[in-house]
Design an enzyme around this catalytic site. Structure first.
Site, PDB file in Angstrom:
ATOM      1  N   ASP A   1      46.558  42.917  31.613  1.00  0.00           N
ATOM      2  CA  ASP A   1      45.823  41.908  32.361  1.00  0.00           C
ATOM      3  C   ASP A   1      44.324  42.047  32.129  1.00  0.00           C
ATOM      4  O   ASP A   1      43.903  42.463  31.045  1.00  0.00           O
ATOM      5  CB  ASP A   1      46.176  42.024  33.853  1.00  0.00           C
ATOM      6  CG  ASP A   1      46.195  40.681  34.546  1.00  0.00           C
ATOM      7  OD1 ASP A   1      45.109  40.124  34.750  1.00  0.00           O
ATOM      8  OD2 ASP A   1      47.279  40.180  34.879  1.00  0.00           O
TER       9      ASP A   1
ATOM     10  N   HIS B   1      42.739  39.801  39.130  1.00  0.00           N
ATOM     11  CA  HIS B   1      44.147  39.499  38.842  1.00  0.00           C
ATOM     12  C   HIS B   1      44.978  40.762  38.599  1.00  0.00           C
ATOM     13  O   HIS B   1      46.020  40.985  39.225  1.00  0.00           O
ATOM     14  CB  HIS B   1      44.183  38.585  37.621  1.00  0.00           C
ATOM     15  CG  HIS B   1      45.427  37.803  37.441  1.00  0.00           C
ATOM     16  ND1 HIS B   1      46.337  38.074  36.435  1.00  0.00           N
ATOM     17  CD2 HIS B   1      45.911  36.739  38.105  1.00  0.00           C
ATOM     18  CE1 HIS B   1      47.324  37.187  36.502  1.00  0.00           C
ATOM     19  NE2 HIS B   1      47.090  36.373  37.498  1.00  0.00           N
TER      20      HIS B   1
ATOM     21  N   SER C   1      52.358  34.698  38.725  1.00  0.00           N
ATOM     22  CA  SER C   1      51.620  35.949  38.527  1.00  0.00           C
ATOM     23  C   SER C   1      52.059  37.002  39.526  1.00  0.00           C
ATOM     24  O   SER C   1      52.140  38.181  39.204  1.00  0.00           O
ATOM     25  CB  SER C   1      50.120  35.719  38.738  1.00  0.00           C
ATOM     26  OG  SER C   1      49.502  35.278  37.577  1.00  0.00           O
TER      27      SER C   1
END
Length: 644
Positions: free
Chosen positions: A182, A223, A398
């Site tokens: 990520d 994220h 996600s």
């Protein structure tokens, strides 16, 4: 046996080349749109060591970033004086490299977009000192309805991952490492630092061992940290919530934070430390705009194939993929990562059992977990955040993929001998329909030829950690897998009618009496080449000999392509899992949309992947109503019928 392994790998590589050719074709036809980076893939005429590679790179004004996938012939060079992205090839630098007598080839890396899946929020949640008796004392556990759904915020009680049943068996993820591929992981976060695996981590965006996120005012790079907390946030430390596998380790692979992705960054990320990393979790992919057809390039496919064949000391790495956030206007079978046989594609549901509005549907999705709650934005996924904070608003597919990675970490602790394929079989056999449903009543639950329930949105259902751990403990590794090219149709003039469907048939014996015989299906691919005046209006259905109908391509209203079409694109379905592949397979091709379109299908190759020997036959059945019992009986009945 050695010859069989080599044959299998050869077939895999053929598929890989076909896929990579298609990805490049679909997305790089028009040179004016190409982006060239300052990275080069170098292939030497013989094996060389790192020191010599450094010397050659320096001689030509480059720096050597290291070997590609552990090779001694392929290296990653970068020229810092070149801009990271430009619209013309660097011919002069290319010629300089090719002039070196040791260099066989030099390929300047194309840049392409990769998008994080899920919606970021700027809400900064404060830690609240609230506890639930007999539950983890972490203050956000009460908000983690996907771990324990008591009906909070309008959710449906017991609609969760059933992790408490796994924890009650003493399984918490010990000795398992999940890599979060990520934008970085805040490994100094107080809820992550004790479970951080530094040896398995790396920053491929900055080329150093410290994958710390680059902080920005808009929190864009939160994220990866949020995904990491879902897997391995520590239990009973009074901070944030708790991870699905709270005693497992998490590694950070920072690879998303640069203007353009390259094949080498992806390949090196997915091939990083394959014996230290058990599970790779990816919550990103090609743009979810409903018109992109894209997937892994050549080096990345090689990394994934190498991972499943050689990683985890030969047991195979597990690659978990978020299925996509393009909603009903997109189809995740057009995403070559989520639709790959080598990955486990995970979709999401919300806390009352509906699909989320951003969920993509496709026949390659294997199972589902959870993302945000119904209408309240604060019933998202509660997890770790930047600056040592916590959030309750992580969402999108996600958020779903790392939950699945956590469940798989529990399964691997319960049985460290599980192969990558065993984990997929366990998904099919232990996922539950529970209360999952399509809010728009487009996709219903169906039963395949051996009695397995599936849904075009949710795959085989929501993951059940307790059931997966229990079955893992008594699991017997499935038989060897074979790849059968079951038949093909090639033509230049098979017209797709404007007002009705075209049906093509392939009758197959599934490579019977050969070294690649398949009697029990795992994955099926329809490798298709077609053109249409409007690609987004094309519908494709694949019907198995046992009558299972898979929609392998749905209508995509945003896809106006009338030029590229699909070239050897491997549409994949998991819906025929466990079936006997022998007989007639049907492909239905049609146009759907407000205006009449026309097109041609030029090639259909049917690829069947599975086992010759019966899986599960040595597994004990404790519940006659379980999926395992149903499939075993179907397989045994089929054998009895064949004898008679």
């Amino acid at each position: 046996m050695f010859m069989m392994i080599m044959l299998t790998i050869l077939i895999i590589m053929i598929i890989t080349v076909e896929q990579s050719l298609q990805f490049n074709h679909n997305n790089h036809n028009h040179h004016q749109n190409e982006v060239f980076t300052n990275s080069f893939q170098i292939r030497f005429r013989r094996n060389i060591d790192q020191q010599l590679a450094h010397q050659i790179a320096k001689k030509h004004g480059f720096i050597n970033l290291g070997p590609i996938l552990g090779s001694q012939r392929e290296y990653h060079f970068q020229h810092r004086a070149l801009p990271h992205a430009r619209n013309k090839r660097s011919i002069g630098h290319y010629r300089k490299l090719r002039s070196d007598h040791l260099i066989e080839s030099a390929q300047q890396q194309l840049g392409f977009r990769r998008i994080k899946r899920g919606y970021k929020s700027l809400v900064l949640d404060e830690i609240e000192n609230l506890q639930l008796q007999n539950d983890p004392n972490d203050p956000f556990f009460q908000y983690q309805w996907y771990l324990k759904n008591t009906g909070q915020n309008g959710g449906k009680p017991r609609l969760d991952l059933n992790v408490e049943a796994a924890w009650a068996q003493g399984i918490t993820g010990k000795n398992v490492t999940t890599a979060i591929m990520d934008d970085g992981v805040d490994y100094m976060h107080p809820d992550l630092k004790d479970n951080y695996n530094a040896k398995a981590s790396y920053d491929f965006s900055s080329n150093d061992p410290y994958p710390y996120p680059r902080y920005t005012d808009d929190w864009f790079n939160s994220h990866g940290t949020r995904c990491a907390g879902e897997v391995a946030a520590k239990r009973d430390n009074g901070i944030c919530g708790v991870g699905v596998a709270y005693d497992s380790k998490v590694a950070g692979i920072r690879m998303l934070d640069q203007p353009y992705m390259t094949d080498l960054i992806e390949a090196n990320s997915m091939g990083h430390e394959p014996d230290l990393i058990d599970i790779y979790s990816a919550s990103w992919g090609p743009t979810d705009d409903g018109k992109t057809v894209d997937g892994p390039r050549n080096a990345t496919m090689r990394a994934i194939v190498r991972g499943v064949n050689e990683g985890r000391r030969g047991l195979g790495n597990i690659y978990v993929w978020a299925s996509g956030d393009g909603g009903e206007d997109d189809d995740c079978n057009c995403d070559g990562y989520a639709a790959s046989m080598w990955t486990i594609s995970i979709n999401s549901a919300i806390n009352d059992g509906q699909n989320a509005h951003y969920d993509e549907s496709c026949s390659s999705t294997l199972a589902s977990t959870f993302s945000n709650g119904a209408k309240d934005p604060h019933t998202g996924v509660a997890t770790t955040d930047l600056y040592g904070r916590c959030t309750k608003t992580h969402s999108g597919t996600s958020a779903a993929a790392p939950e699945a990675a956590g469940v798989f970490a529990l399964a691997l602790e319960a049985n460290p001998s599980l192969t990558w394929r065993d984990v997929q079989h366990l998904c099919v056999l232990t996922s539950k329909r529970n209360s999952l449903y399509d809010s728009k009543k487009r996709f219903f639950w169906n039963m395949n030829g051996v009695g397995l329930e599936f849904n075009h949105l949710f795959g085989y259902g929501v993951l059940d950690a307790g059931a997966m751990v229990a079955l893992s403990k008594q699991w017997k590794t499935v038989p060897p897998r074979y790849h059968c090219e079951a038949g093909s149709i090639v033509s230049d003039n098979l017209s797709i009618p404007t007002n009705r469907s075209l049906t093509l048939n392939i009758e197959t014996n599934a490579c019977a009496n050969t070294e690649t015989e398949v009697n029990y299906i795992e994955h099926v691919q329809a490798v298709i080449t077609l053109n249409s005046t409007r690609r987004g209006d094309v519908l494709l259905y694949l019907i198995s000999p046992m009558g299972t109908k898979s929609m392998i391509l749905s209508r995509r209203p945003n896809d106006d392509d009338g030029h590229d079409g699909f070239v050897k694109w491997p549409f994949m379905t998991t819906h025929t899992w466990g079936e006997n592949p022998r007989g007639v397979w049907r492909l239905e091709v049609a146009h759907s949309g407000p205006e009449q379109q026309h097109g041609f299908i030029k090639e259909w190759i049917l690829m069947i992947h599975g086992t010759k020997e019966q899986p599960y036959k040595d597994l004990p059945v404790e519940d006659d109503n379980s999926k395992l019992a149903i499939v075993k009986k179907a397989h045994e009945d089929a054998i009895d019928n064949k004898k008679n």
